[in-house]
Write an enzyme that holds these catalytic residues in place. Structure first.
Site, PDB file in Angstrom:
ATOM      1  N   TRP A 132      47.491  37.039  24.477  1.00  0.00           N
ATOM      2  CA  TRP A 132      46.786  35.835  24.934  1.00  0.00           C
ATOM      3  C   TRP A 132      46.956  34.688  23.938  1.00  0.00           C
ATOM      4  O   TRP A 132      46.844  33.521  24.300  1.00  0.00           O
ATOM      5  CB  TRP A 132      45.297  36.125  25.147  1.00  0.00           C
ATOM      6  CG  TRP A 132      45.049  36.931  26.383  1.00  0.00           C
ATOM      7  CD1 TRP A 132      44.794  38.268  26.467  1.00  0.00           C
ATOM      8  CD2 TRP A 132      45.051  36.440  27.731  1.00  0.00           C
ATOM      9  NE1 TRP A 132      44.632  38.634  27.781  1.00  0.00           N
ATOM     10  CE2 TRP A 132      44.786  37.545  28.578  1.00  0.00           C
ATOM     11  CE3 TRP A 132      45.252  35.186  28.302  1.00  0.00           C
ATOM     12  CZ2 TRP A 132      44.710  37.418  29.961  1.00  0.00           C
ATOM     13  CZ3 TRP A 132      45.178  35.070  29.680  1.00  0.00           C
ATOM     14  CH2 TRP A 132      44.913  36.176  30.498  1.00  0.00           C
TER      15      TRP A 132
ATOM     16  N   LYS B 281      46.449  48.101  47.297  1.00  0.00           N
ATOM     17  CA  LYS B 281      47.413  48.887  48.070  1.00  0.00           C
ATOM     18  C   LYS B 281      46.732  50.102  48.679  1.00  0.00           C
ATOM     19  O   LYS B 281      47.015  50.494  49.803  1.00  0.00           O
ATOM     20  CB  LYS B 281      48.565  49.327  47.164  1.00  0.00           C
ATOM     21  CG  LYS B 281      49.535  48.193  46.837  1.00  0.00           C
ATOM     22  CD  LYS B 281      50.615  48.661  45.889  1.00  0.00           C
ATOM     23  CE  LYS B 281      51.446  47.476  45.410  1.00  0.00           C
ATOM     24  NZ  LYS B 281      52.335  47.835  44.310  1.00  0.00           N
TER      25      LYS B 281
ATOM     26  N   LYS C 143      38.143  43.151  47.897  1.00  0.00           N
ATOM     27  CA  LYS C 143      39.306  42.970  47.022  1.00  0.00           C
ATOM     28  C   LYS C 143      40.526  43.636  47.654  1.00  0.00           C
ATOM     29  O   LYS C 143      40.429  44.734  48.198  1.00  0.00           O
ATOM     30  CB  LYS C 143      39.005  43.602  45.660  1.00  0.00           C
ATOM     31  CG  LYS C 143      40.032  43.294  44.600  1.00  0.00           C
ATOM     32  CD  LYS C 143      39.625  43.888  43.266  1.00  0.00           C
ATOM     33  CE  LYS C 143      40.696  43.616  42.231  1.00  0.00           C
ATOM     34  NZ  LYS C 143      40.380  44.197  40.937  1.00  0.00           N
TER      35      LYS C 143
ATOM     36  N   PRO D  39      51.786  30.754  32.137  1.00  0.00           N
ATOM     37  CA  PRO D  39      52.939  31.652  32.325  1.00  0.00           C
ATOM     38  C   PRO D  39      52.568  32.976  32.992  1.00  0.00           C
ATOM     39  O   PRO D  39      51.693  33.677  32.523  1.00  0.00           O
ATOM     40  CB  PRO D  39      53.404  31.887  30.882  1.00  0.00           C
ATOM     41  CG  PRO D  39      52.170  31.736  30.053  1.00  0.00           C
ATOM     42  CD  PRO D  39      51.315  30.716  30.734  1.00  0.00           C
TER      43      PRO D  39
ATOM     44  N   TRP E 204      43.286  32.424  29.734  1.00  0.00           N
ATOM     45  CA  TRP E 204      44.133  31.303  29.330  1.00  0.00           C
ATOM     46  C   TRP E 204      43.343  30.031  29.049  1.00  0.00           C
ATOM     47  O   TRP E 204      43.604  29.342  28.063  1.00  0.00           O
ATOM     48  CB  TRP E 204      45.178  31.054  30.425  1.00  0.00           C
ATOM     49  CG  TRP E 204      46.276  30.120  30.037  1.00  0.00           C
ATOM     50  CD1 TRP E 204      47.065  30.188  28.930  1.00  0.00           C
ATOM     51  CD2 TRP E 204      46.727  28.972  30.772  1.00  0.00           C
ATOM     52  NE1 TRP E 204      47.991  29.158  28.929  1.00  0.00           N
ATOM     53  CE2 TRP E 204      47.796  28.408  30.061  1.00  0.00           C
ATOM     54  CE3 TRP E 204      46.336  28.385  31.979  1.00  0.00           C
ATOM     55  CZ2 TRP E 204      48.474  27.272  30.506  1.00  0.00           C
ATOM     56  CZ3 TRP E 204      47.013  27.270  32.430  1.00  0.00           C
ATOM     57  CH2 TRP E 204      48.068  26.712  31.693  1.00  0.00           C
TER      58      TRP E 204
ATOM     59  N   GLN F 278      40.397  33.216  34.299  1.00  0.00           N
ATOM     60  CA  GLN F 278      41.031  32.609  33.120  1.00  0.00           C
ATOM     61  C   GLN F 278      40.047  31.808  32.258  1.00  0.00           C
ATOM     62  O   GLN F 278      40.424  31.325  31.197  1.00  0.00           O
ATOM     63  CB  GLN F 278      42.207  31.726  33.541  1.00  0.00           C
ATOM     64  CG  GLN F 278      43.322  32.486  34.241  1.00  0.00           C
ATOM     65  CD  GLN F 278      43.900  33.605  33.400  1.00  0.00           C
ATOM     66  OE1 GLN F 278      43.963  33.511  32.182  1.00  0.00           O
ATOM     67  NE2 GLN F 278      44.312  34.684  34.039  1.00  0.00           N
TER      68      GLN F 278
ATOM     69  N   ASP G 140      55.466  34.743  30.490  1.00  0.00           N
ATOM     70  CA  ASP G 140      54.641  35.488  29.543  1.00  0.00           C
ATOM     71  C   ASP G 140      55.282  36.867  29.413  1.00  0.00           C
ATOM     72  O   ASP G 140      55.262  37.644  30.363  1.00  0.00           O
ATOM     73  CB  ASP G 140      53.228  35.599  30.120  1.00  0.00           C
ATOM     74  CG  ASP G 140      52.217  36.047  29.097  1.00  0.00           C
ATOM     75  OD1 ASP G 140      52.579  36.155  27.914  1.00  0.00           O
ATOM     76  OD2 ASP G 140      51.060  36.283  29.480  1.00  0.00           O
TER      77      ASP G 140
END
Length: 796
Positions: free
Chosen positions: A523, A601, A598, A51, A565, A561, A90
């Site tokens: 989590w 902005k 990476k 999610p 997750w 993750q 989520d």
């Protein structure tokens, strides 16, 4: 000459425009729903959607994950499996709270409580959906087929009830406990973090480290040297630790004597003379003068040298400064030696009234001043810059403090062997993650700090008696109603703070029980989705217990993750004795800009997915993401690479399709044939090659090797366009042999139709456009079967 059998083809195809038209066609014909219905009575292939949080805009990294999530369910659907694809949101946790704090122009827990928990959580619930439309638009535009109409939402009462039931199982097994121990603590958010959250926030930082002179009592000009990379902990110093069997020396430097580990003499820059040698155990009990008077009113004995097994001579002076409340080893030593357990720092990370010199100052901001203060007192030997990896809050970017406090834990350390055994059942792509990054993480499994002293989350379902201190864990709304003091309308109760905080339970002793105001680690919400998405075990119990929708056959997310997750999914299923909750996982490398940096902005190097879609189309973007490199490698996203896909894959396929339709319509070719062995060698070769490609691509997809599947198709499109069609052109233009011309049309029509079916999971738009244009048997390629290799037509 008969009528045209194929719709005319635009040779200069605008792929983004074509994709918009296909989207409209899918909507109008309800193709996704039809693809689900056609297999509804077949065996299930189980997919879980990890999610996302909808209070932030989706970016190109979400396109990467969603492209990989989409391809396998499409492939399995075409193979005839029933593949439900339930969307999920989520909705709890710090990311949401931080956004609301910014919007309300408040910061931290005191401000939230002043504003009002009820009002704050109402704002959080609204904030969750701020970018929902953006997510749904992106999901639809990139052809990620997902059931967005019936999602699971982690803030729903039914979802929370399942989480309470899971916590009850953990509690009943004796695996939930409240402990006072050192935890990674975010002073800005005012809450503890779990080890898997901490693992996501490390940064390399260069900070001052200091060598301190601790003045021995009753010995003139004699000091024990100690080194620390966290000078902020020095006002909380209660002891110095040495290794019992380590060799130590007393040296004379000018008018002063220093004690340090013999192997660390290299830190002394001036001339010195060794005047005495001893073992660490000989230093036991030596008393020294405190650096600060912050702990001078404590009753327990403190400020002396003691032995500990964690001391090494790898760096520093071989003497460890110990601040019981700010380090795991320190805390354990403090308990063992009965040292004072007193905080000099509050939960906001500021010095309290005990440290008069720096009261109210944030500890990291005070470090320079602490160095100057000790220098003035003649207790600073030297200062050095030290580069090390330091944990920051993964959500608000504040430096974390290791801080002793009371928190609730799940004893994952007890389940380490079960976690490792369950991991053996998982197919990891790439394979090295299994025993590498993920396996090593399980090897060091720590107890899960499950509670958060926050507001917008699943309330910890634990009540404690104010008098006899009995603890009760509630596992359902029915149990809450039964045990509550007074009437509670659980059917209409919002199962969040502050509503559940107001409910008291009846205790056996006759008094009332109050809920611990903590909420659960968000989590835990996402890791419980295999069960909570079905409101298990209150509804749909058979879906999980029968194996119809558990475990997942396939999941995919990015490599971070492994400590998010992927870990919590495995942790929850292991806690419930249900093995692993997923069988196959593609673990994706992170996506960076074209220089490998990476995206951010501030750097101006962020790629807007919509710009890519509008310029090149989704198919080109998806194919590029599948083929930049192997899935687990970091990816450099370069728009020139997407452009190359358009030229080298999509246009080559399109031009071949255009060539076929143009001449097939001129000659009135009707696609009514049986594919079998041909007279022409080129026909036999291309069909033989195609059947091999079918076998290879199917095998690669069965093994979750999307990169090689793409490369196989790419090579075949090249050979079809630049070898078969080029060598066969005269047969379409000027062939005087009608049978040969007919064979050429049949062969190319067959090959193109099969390619569209092969490519449908990868490039869903162009595959459907070409398939329909070739008068495929179904109204959409996505309702056709995945092509099977006809081995009798393979001529080695």
């Amino acid at each position: 000459m008969s009528d045209k059998h194929f719709k005319d083809v635009d040779p200069k195809k605008n792929f983004p425009k074509m994709e918009d038209e296909i989207l409209a066609f899918w909507d109008e014909q309800d193709i996704f729903q039809k693809s689900l219905e056609k297999n509804k009575d077949n065996d299930a292939f189980v997919f879980y959607e990890g999610p996302p949080t909808a209070n932030g805009k989706p970016g190109i990294h979400h396109v990467l994950a969603r492209a990989f999530k989409d391809i396998i369910p499409r492939f399995k659907t075409m193979q005839g499996y029933q593949v439900p694809r339930k969307a999920g949101w989520d909705t709890h946790g710090l990311p949401v709270e931080l956004e609301v704090e910014k919007r309300l122009k408040i910061s931290g827990k005191p401000d939230i409580e002043k504003y009002g928990v009820k009002e704050f959580n109402t704002q959080c619930k609204e904030s969750v959906w701020e970018y929902k439309t953006d997510w749904e638009k992106l999901t639809k535009r990139m052809a990620y087929w997902l059931d967005l109409e019936h999602p699971y939402v982690t803030y729903d009462n039914s979802y929370i009830e399942s989480l309470w039931w899971i916590m009850k199982q953990v509690f009943d097994k004796g695996l939930l406990y409240q402990g006072h121990k050192v935890v990674p603590h975010c002073p800005r958010c005012g809450t503890a973090l779990s080890s898997h959250e901490v693992a996501q926030g490390y940064k390399d930082v260069t900070e001052p480290s200091v060598y301190i002179k601790f003045k021995l009592k009753n010995e003139d000009n004699t000091y024990v040297l100690s080194w620390t990379t966290t000078p902020w902990t020095l006002p909380g110093n209660v002891a110095l630790a040495v290794g019992a069997d380590i060799d130590y020396v007393k040296i004379k430097v000018g008018d002063e004597n220093y004690i340090l580990a013999k192997p660390r003499l290299e830190i002394i820059e001036d001339d010195y003379e060794i005047i005495e040698e001893m073992k660490g155990q000989d230093l036991e009990g030596l008393e020294y003068e405190p650096l600060f008077d912050s702990l001078d009113d404590t009753e327990e004995k403190s400020h002396y040298v003691t032995t500990a097994d964690f001391v090494t001579t790898k760096d520093g002076a071989g003497v460890v400064h110990t601040a019981v409340m700010y380090g795991e080893d320190d805390y354990q030593l403090g308990q063992e030696k009965k040292l004072p357990h007193v905080h000099t720092v509050d939960e906001n990370g500021k010095y309290n009234e005990r440290v008069k010199e720096f009261e109210g100052v944030f500890v990291k901001d005070a470090e320079k001043g602490i160095g100057e203060y000790l220098k003035e007192k003649g207790l600073l030997l030297k200062k050095e810059n030290y580069t090390h990896s330091y944990p920051f809050c993964w959500r608000c970017d504040t430096p974390l403090l290791y801080y002793a406090k009371s928190s609730w834990f799940i004893q994952m350390s007890k389940l380490k062997e079960q976690l490792k055994n369950n991991n053996k059942e998982i197919n990891w792509v790439p394979e090295h993650i299994k025993s590498g990054r993920f396996g090593m993480w399980l090897e060091g499994a720590k107890d899960w700090a499950i509670s958060r002293e926050r507001y917008w989350g699943t309330p910890l379902p634990v009540w404690k008696c104010d008098v006899c201190e009995k603890i009760e864990c509630v596992g359902s709304r029915a149990e809450l109603k039964e045990k509550a003091v007074g009437e509670v309308d659980v059917d209409n109760l919002d199962m969040h703070r502050p509503y559940v905080d107001d409910i008291k339970l009846k205790c056996e002793c006759g008094e009332e029980m109050t809920r611990d105001v903590s909420v659960l680690d968000a989590w835990f919400d996402s890791g419980s989705m295999p069960f909570a998405q079905h409101h298990y075990p209150f509804e749909n119990k058979e879906l999980v217990d029968s194996g119809k929708q558990y475990p997942a056959d396939y999941i995919s997310e990015a490599i971070d993750q492994t400590r998010g997750w992927f870990y919590t999914l495995l942790a929850v299923s292991t806690l419930l004795d249900k093995g692993t909750s997923y069988k196959n996982v593609i673990c994706l490398g992170h996506i960076n800009d074209k220089h490998g940096k990476k995206m951010s902005k501030s750097k101006g190097n962020v790629i807007d997915p919509w710009e890519v879609f509008d310029k090149f189309g989704v198919d080109a973007c998806r194919w590029y993401l599948y083929t930049i490199n192997a899935p687990g490698e970091p990816k450099r996203f370069d728009l020139r690479g997407v452009d190359e896909v358009v030229k080298n894959v999509l246009l080559k396929l399109w031009n071949t399709y255009y060539f076929f339709v143009t001449y097939a319509n001129i000659d009135g070719f009707e696609p009514n044939y049986e594919i079998n062995e041909r007279e022409n060698l080129l026909d036999n070769w291309v069909v033989s090659k195609l059947e091999e490609v079918k076998a290879t691509v199917t095998d690669r997809l069965e093994n979750y090797d999307i990169y090689e599947a793409c490369k196989t198709l790419e090579n075949f499109i090249e050979e079809l366009s630049n070898w078969y069609v080029r060598r066969s052109r005269r047969r379409f233009w000027k062939s005087e042999n009608d049978e040969d011309k007919k064979n050429a049309y049949e062969t190319l029509h067959y090959v193109l139709t099969e390619i569209t079916r092969l490519m449908a999971p990868f490039t869903p738009f162009i595959a459907d456009e070409v398939y329909k244009g070739l008068a495929g048997k179904e109204i959409s390629v996505h309702l056709s079967d995945y092509p099977k290799s006809l081995e009798n037509l393979i001529d080695k």
